[in-house]
Design an enzyme around this catalytic site. Structure first.
Site, PDB file in Angstrom:
ATOM      1  N   GLU A  58       2.415  10.974 -11.296  1.00  0.00           N
ATOM      2  CA  GLU A  58       2.436  10.699 -13.406  1.00  0.00           C
ATOM      3  C   GLU A  58       0.659   9.866 -13.260  1.00  0.00           C
ATOM      4  OE1 GLU A  58       4.855   8.640 -15.932  1.00  0.00           O
ATOM      5  OE2 GLU A  58       5.762   8.941 -14.056  1.00  0.00           O
ATOM      6  N   HIS A  65       0.727  -1.220  -0.017  1.00  0.00           N
ATOM      7  CA  HIS A  65       0.247  -0.212  -0.293  1.00  0.00           C
ATOM      8  C   HIS A  65       1.177   1.384  -0.242  1.00  0.00           C
ATOM      9  CE1 HIS A  65       1.122  -0.024   4.372  1.00  0.00           C
ATOM     10  NE2 HIS A  65       0.443   0.744   4.409  1.00  0.00           N
ATOM     11  N   GLU A  74      -9.031   2.705  -2.937  1.00  0.00           N
ATOM     12  CA  GLU A  74      -8.669   1.292  -4.467  1.00  0.00           C
ATOM     13  C   GLU A  74      -8.583   2.095  -5.140  1.00  0.00           C
ATOM     14  OE1 GLU A  74      -9.885  -2.600  -3.440  1.00  0.00           O
ATOM     15  OE2 GLU A  74     -11.039  -1.438  -4.470  1.00  0.00           O
ATOM     16  N   HIS A 124       7.796   9.967  -6.622  1.00  0.00           N
ATOM     17  CA  HIS A 124       6.925   9.939  -7.307  1.00  0.00           C
ATOM     18  C   HIS A 124       6.223   9.279  -7.419  1.00  0.00           C
ATOM     19  CE1 HIS A 124       8.370   9.711 -11.358  1.00  0.00           C
ATOM     20  NE2 HIS A 124       7.095   9.301 -11.645  1.00  0.00           N
TER      21      HIS A 124
END
Length: 137
Positions: free
Chosen positions: A111, A8, A42, A65
């Site tokens: 991104e 996660h 999610e 990033h």
């Protein structure tokens, strides 16, 4: 035993409601749980945690990033939504494939990317970075 992948990602946010609005309405994540100081979302197979922290928002000066995948059909839709939301674009795309580099409301550098590692390696084999070596599995 090797790592199995990302379990996660937790992002510290200064304003949980503002962050939730961005991730739910702009990036179309799915809300799974919420509590006073955080939320679980999610994004495809990614488990994303937003957690209140009054110190959040310092803009890192490096290229670190998190990149999210998008399908060909969804990339332009999401890119337009991100730009329309006024997100700061922090880098111009210089790599193969479509990418949009943007910040969330707490200056986390993100991104939106269309391709995958396979396509990146193919492009790098054609135009390798300085000193690049390849290790086939």
């Amino acid at each position: 035993m090797p790592l199995q992948g990302i379990n996660h990602v937790t992002l510290a946010v200064r304003d949980l409601d503002r962050a939730l609005a961005f991730y739910l309405e702009v990036l179309a994540c799915r809300l799974r749980a919420r509590w006073a100081r955080g939320a679980y979302l999610e994004a495809g197979s990614l488990w994303l945690c937003l957690e209140y922290d009054e110190r959040a928002g310092a803009r890192p000066s490096d290229d670190s990033h998190i990149a999210f995948s998008a399908t060909v059909d969804e990339f332009e839709v999401l890119a337009r939504r991100i730009r329309a939301n006024g997100a700061i674009v922090w880098k111009e795309n210089r790599s193969e494939g479509a990418s949009l580099y943007f910040e969330d409301p707490d200056a986390h550098k993100l991104e939106l990317h269309l391709d995958d590692l396979r396509s990146r390696l193919e492009a790098c084999r054609e135009h390798p970075y300085d000193g690049m070596e390849f290790f086939d599995a």
